[in-house]
Motif scaffolding. Structure first.
Motif, PDB file in Angstrom:
ATOM      1  N   LYS A  55       1.029  -1.431   0.158  1.00  0.00           N
ATOM      2  CA  LYS A  55       0.116  -0.043  -0.047  1.00  0.00           C
ATOM      3  C   LYS A  55       0.971   1.310   0.028  1.00  0.00           C
ATOM      4  CE  LYS A  55      -0.080   0.316   5.048  1.00  0.00           C
ATOM      5  NZ  LYS A  55      -1.314   0.340   6.468  1.00  0.00           N
ATOM      6  N   LEU A  56       0.495   2.852  -0.250  1.00  0.00           N
ATOM      7  CA  LEU A  56       0.515   3.189  -0.045  1.00  0.00           C
ATOM      8  C   LEU A  56       2.021   4.097   0.998  1.00  0.00           C
ATOM      9  CD1 LEU A  56      -0.891   5.666  -2.199  1.00  0.00           C
ATOM     10  CD2 LEU A  56       0.964   5.145  -2.939  1.00  0.00           C
ATOM     11  N   VAL A  57       2.545   4.174   0.923  1.00  0.00           N
ATOM     12  CA  VAL A  57       3.640   4.284   2.125  1.00  0.00           C
ATOM     13  C   VAL A  57       3.974   5.804   2.665  1.00  0.00           C
ATOM     14  CG1 VAL A  57       5.940   3.532   4.268  1.00  0.00           C
ATOM     15  CG2 VAL A  57       4.253   2.033   2.694  1.00  0.00           C
ATOM     16  N   ASN A  97       4.569   9.843  -2.688  1.00  0.00           N
ATOM     17  CA  ASN A  97       5.119   8.832  -3.190  1.00  0.00           C
ATOM     18  C   ASN A  97       4.632   8.017  -4.491  1.00  0.00           C
ATOM     19  OD1 ASN A  97       8.070   7.933  -4.518  1.00  0.00           O
ATOM     20  ND2 ASN A  97       8.897   6.655  -2.703  1.00  0.00           N
ATOM     21  N   PRO A  98       3.900   8.292  -4.554  1.00  0.00           N
ATOM     22  CA  PRO A  98       3.164   8.060  -5.482  1.00  0.00           C
ATOM     23  C   PRO A  98       3.579   7.421  -7.155  1.00  0.00           C
ATOM     24  CG  PRO A  98       2.534  10.007  -6.002  1.00  0.00           C
ATOM     25  CD  PRO A  98       3.475   9.410  -4.652  1.00  0.00           C
ATOM     26  N   ARG A  99       3.169   6.382  -8.186  1.00  0.00           N
ATOM     27  CA  ARG A  99       3.535   6.002  -8.795  1.00  0.00           C
ATOM     28  C   ARG A  99       3.337   7.299 -10.160  1.00  0.00           C
ATOM     29  NH1 ARG A  99       2.858  -0.196  -7.695  1.00  0.00           N
ATOM     30  NH2 ARG A  99       4.467  -0.371  -6.919  1.00  0.00           N
ATOM     31  N   PRO A 144      -4.605   4.061 -15.583  1.00  0.00           N
ATOM     32  CA  PRO A 144      -4.238   3.169 -14.762  1.00  0.00           C
ATOM     33  C   PRO A 144      -4.153   3.785 -13.387  1.00  0.00           C
ATOM     34  CG  PRO A 144      -2.822   2.079 -16.894  1.00  0.00           C
ATOM     35  CD  PRO A 144      -3.790   3.793 -17.148  1.00  0.00           C
ATOM     36  N   GLU A 145      -3.943   2.732 -12.730  1.00  0.00           N
ATOM     37  CA  GLU A 145      -3.131   2.590 -11.509  1.00  0.00           C
ATOM     38  C   GLU A 145      -3.011   4.514 -11.349  1.00  0.00           C
ATOM     39  OE1 GLU A 145      -2.289   0.027  -9.802  1.00  0.00           O
ATOM     40  OE2 GLU A 145      -3.664  -1.096 -10.659  1.00  0.00           O
ATOM     41  N   SER A 155      -5.314   3.147  -8.023  1.00  0.00           N
ATOM     42  CA  SER A 155      -5.125   1.720  -7.904  1.00  0.00           C
ATOM     43  C   SER A 155      -4.755   0.557  -6.812  1.00  0.00           C
ATOM     44  CB  SER A 155      -2.737   2.351  -7.765  1.00  0.00           C
ATOM     45  OG  SER A 155      -2.095   1.668  -7.195  1.00  0.00           O
ATOM     46  N   HIS A 156      -4.354  -0.735  -6.976  1.00  0.00           N
ATOM     47  CA  HIS A 156      -4.889  -1.231  -6.061  1.00  0.00           C
ATOM     48  C   HIS A 156      -3.597  -0.745  -4.181  1.00  0.00           C
ATOM     49  CE1 HIS A 156      -0.783  -2.686  -7.833  1.00  0.00           C
ATOM     50  NE2 HIS A 156      -0.650  -3.322  -6.084  1.00  0.00           N
TER      51      HIS A 156
END
Length: 217
Positions: free
Chosen positions: A2-4, A41-43, A112-113, A136-137
């Motif tokens: 998960k997002l941290v 810190n997302p993609r 997506p994501e 995002s998952h």
């Protein structure tokens, strides 16, 4: 996974945005948004900008994306908005990010994501943008600028808008014109039901009898 949250990344993005935007009196909430985008810190960072809005949020998001190595995409409603947006960024000496122009449904299908998303509260397709976003998952952080102003938000509520994900928590922060923030995670129950409902109907013709047979794929 998960997002941290990363305090170090948030601080870097915040400091650089303060340095860059300190000469702009209209900076408002840019520093906070940049720190959040960098800290999570997302993609993929997505912004939906509307004509006449401040440009400093985009500057802050570009700085955060540079620190985190994220892909940063800005969605614009039409070519007029696109020209205005590019001119504003160039006037402030900032880099133009990846741009997408078009209807919310069509544009969001190509993204997506999504893990961090900012939408200007003045956009008429505000709810639709969040509603069709392919999150995002790992989870996602969603921000609506102008979240303190009820008239502009039109009764906006995260639990009514984001139906494909579970709302973990939300908060309205009184900076600038207000930030309505929602943190969501993957909705496994929705995913299961969608996979069942999305099965296709397949048609087969019996060459001998000419009969048509229809069944789910």
């Amino acid at each position: 996974m998960k997002l941290v949250w990363s305090p170090e990344m948030a601080l870097k993005a915040y400091i650089d945005t303060v340095k860059t935007c300190k000469k702009f009196q209209e900076s408002d909430d840019a520093e906070m948004i940049s720190a959040m985008a960098g800290g999570w810190n997302p993609r993929l960072i997505v912004e939906a900008w509307s004509s006449g809005s401040e440009i400093t949020t985009s500057i802050g998001l570009e700085i955060a994306a540079r620190h985190s190595g994220a892909r940063y995409v800005c969605i614009l409603q039409n070519e007029c908005s696109r020209s205005e947006y590019i001119a504003a960024l160039k006037e402030h000496g900032s880099t133009v990010p990846e741009l997408m122009v078009g209807e919310s449904m069509e544009v969001m299908e190509r993204l997506p994501e999504v893990e961090f998303m900012v939408v200007d509260g003045g956009r008429k397709d505000l709810s639709e943008l969040f509603g069709v976003a392919r999150l995002s998952h790992r989870g996602a952080v969603l921000l609506c600028r102008g979240g303190r102003t009820g008239r502009r938000m039109g009764g906006f509520r995260w639990d009514l808008v984001v139906k494909k994900a579970c709302l973990v928590r939300s908060v309205i922060i009184p900076v600038g014109q207000g930030l309505n923030i929602g943190y969501v995670k993957e909705n496994l129950e929705y995913k299961k039901s969608s996979s069942k409902n999305d099965s296709r109907w397949i048609t087969r013709i019996d060459r001998k009898t000419g009969e048509e047979h229809v069944f789910r794929g």
